[in-house]
Design a protein around this motif. Structure first.
Motif, short mmCIF file in Angstrom:
data_model
loop_
_atom_site.label_atom_id
_atom_site.label_comp_id
_atom_site.label_asym_id
_atom_site.label_seq_id
_atom_site.Cartn_x
_atom_site.Cartn_y
_atom_site.Cartn_z
N GLY A 130 16.86 -39.54 16.59
CA GLY A 130 16.10 -40.77 16.82
C GLY A 130 16.83 -41.74 17.73
N ARG A 131 17.56 -41.23 18.70
CA ARG A 131 18.31 -42.05 19.64
C ARG A 131 17.68 -41.96 21.03
NH1 ARG A 131 20.32 -45.06 16.31
NH2 ARG A 131 20.88 -46.14 18.24
N SER A 132 18.23 -42.74 21.94
CA SER A 132 17.85 -42.66 23.34
C SER A 132 18.76 -41.65 24.05
CB SER A 132 18.00 -44.04 23.99
OG SER A 132 17.90 -43.94 25.40
N PRO A 133 18.26 -40.91 25.03
CA PRO A 133 19.12 -39.95 25.73
C PRO A 133 20.36 -40.58 26.34
CG PRO A 133 16.83 -39.47 26.21
CD PRO A 133 16.84 -40.78 25.45
N ASP A 134 20.29 -41.86 26.74
CA ASP A 134 21.47 -42.47 27.34
C ASP A 134 22.53 -42.85 26.30
OD1 ASP A 134 20.28 -44.69 26.20
OD2 ASP A 134 20.05 -45.80 28.09
N GLU A 135 22.27 -42.55 25.03
CA GLU A 135 23.27 -42.72 23.97
C GLU A 135 23.95 -41.40 23.61
OE1 GLU A 135 21.70 -46.23 21.11
OE2 GLU A 135 20.38 -44.47 21.23
N VAL A 136 23.66 -40.34 24.37
CA VAL A 136 24.15 -39.00 24.07
C VAL A 136 25.07 -38.51 25.17
CG1 VAL A 136 23.48 -36.59 23.65
CG2 VAL A 136 22.00 -38.47 22.84
N LEU A 137 26.24 -38.01 24.79
CA LEU A 137 27.11 -37.29 25.72
C LEU A 137 27.38 -35.92 25.14
CD1 LEU A 137 28.82 -37.40 28.33
CD2 LEU A 137 30.78 -37.95 26.86
N LEU A 138 27.03 -34.88 25.88
CA LEU A 138 27.28 -33.50 25.46
C LEU A 138 28.71 -33.13 25.83
CD1 LEU A 138 23.92 -32.04 26.79
CD2 LEU A 138 24.44 -32.79 24.46
#
Length: 345
Positions: free
Chosen positions: A70-78
């Motif tokens: 339930g986050r925004s993609p810009d809060e994700v680092l793979l």
């Protein structure tokens, strides 16, 4: 709980469970689920080989992780596993006072030390429960695991969230959170201000060799960490695995596994406790932490009988009378119990 300054020679922070296995030993040392990856996931990974001529595209996996929490993609680092996340954070952050809550996974402290940071340790006391008041008010970087490796303790989300302060970064290692059905104490979906949540696919899906993980944090910190990360750091097969394991049906499968594993874990803990051993109470991850007289000697004798378990003395806050034992299926666990009984344990 007490606070201690870093010393350079007290424990071997680089020692991990994989160093315990090999030579045909039954593996109770590494906290990776056995008989994994499942067939459907293995097939997805194999099929991804057809796309290896192209550079990896992280966007589908990033969007899948964002939807999962339930986050925004810009809060994700793979990242290439949780370990890369800890290294990136250590290289990018500039803490004035960094504290690490122990016992816990040693790589976050090792990464901070390698990046030149001074580290202080908060050593948890009886039953390894966490009191936020033990964290110094001026600490601007706090690292804690939840549920914690090696103790298997699940801390209340509210206790960890209460660490939020202006100017403070809190890193929460949730590599084993998918061992907890429903993940009620996860902060991944809440993500308080200043928090970084680190996750891994290694444990539940059996992907240690693939190096697949991610972190969740504010977009500005994601951008800074991304700038420090090598280009194409996460391979196409790993990205396919991240996307697949973030799907709702995969999350449901992991939840069902966690419930079954938890029942076997509790049975194993009860059996060990009935023998007079101290097992850290209320374990919630896929392993148990127990105190055994002359644990290092017992570990050697178990190896002679074909079993590998994880020594505890390389975790700050434990010592030579501690072992960590991974939970396997009932038959395998019973074989370990029989071997321990033969040793008088």
């Amino acid at each position: 709980m007490n606070l201690e300054a870093l010393t350079d020679d007290d424990v071997d922070l680089s020692h991990h469970g994989d160093a315990e296995v090999g030579d045909g030993l039954r593996d109770f040392a590494v906290n990776v689920r056995t008989a994994t990856p499942p067939a459907w996931l293995a097939e997805r990974i194999r099929a991804s080989v057809a796309d290896l001529a192209a550079y990896p595209d992280p966007e589908p996996a990033r969007r899948a992780v964002a939807r999962r929490h339930g986050r925004s993609p810009d809060e994700v680092l793979l990242t290439a596993g949780a370990a890369e996340a800890f290294v990136l954070l250590a290289r990018v952050l500039r803490p004035r006072r960094a504290v690490v809550v122990h016992p816990q996974f040693t790589e976050p402290e090792a990464a901070l030390r390698a990046a030149g940071h001074r580290v202080e340790r908060i050593l948890l006391g009886k039953d390894f429960t966490f009191d936020p008041a033990a964290v110094p008010a001026d600490a601007d970087l706090v690292v804690i695991g939840n549920p914690t490796n090696p103790t298997s303790v699940l801390h209340p989300a509210a206790a960890i969230a209460s660490l939020a302060r202006p100017g403070r970064t809190v890193i929460v290692d949730e590599a084993f959170m998918d061992c907890v059905p429903g993940e009620p104490e996860s902060l991944a979906g809440r993500l308080p201000s200043g928090f970084v949540v680190v996750r891994s696919l290694t444990k539940t899906w059996g992907l240690a060799g693939l190096r697949a993980g991610y972190l969740l944090t504010a977009p500005d910190l994601v951008s800074r960490l991304s700038a420090a990360q090598p280009l194409w750091a996460v391979s196409t097969p790993a990205l396919v695995a991240v996307e697949a394991c973030s799907a709702p049906e995969a999350v449901a499968e992991a939840d069902a596994w966690a419930a079954g594993m938890g029942a076997e874990r509790d049975r194993l803990a009860a059996e060990l406790t009935s023998r007079g051993l101290y097992v850290v109470p209320s374990p919630r991850a896929s392993f148990l932490c127990l105190r055994v007289p002359d644990a290092l000697g017992i570990r050697v004798l178990l190896r002679q009988r074909g079993f590998a378990v994880r020594r505890g003395d390389t975790f700050p806050g434990l010592g030579p009378d501690w072992l960590r034992i991974a939970v396997r299926d009932r038959a395998a666990d019973d074989e370990l119990l029989e071997a321990l009984r033969d040793l008088g344990t």
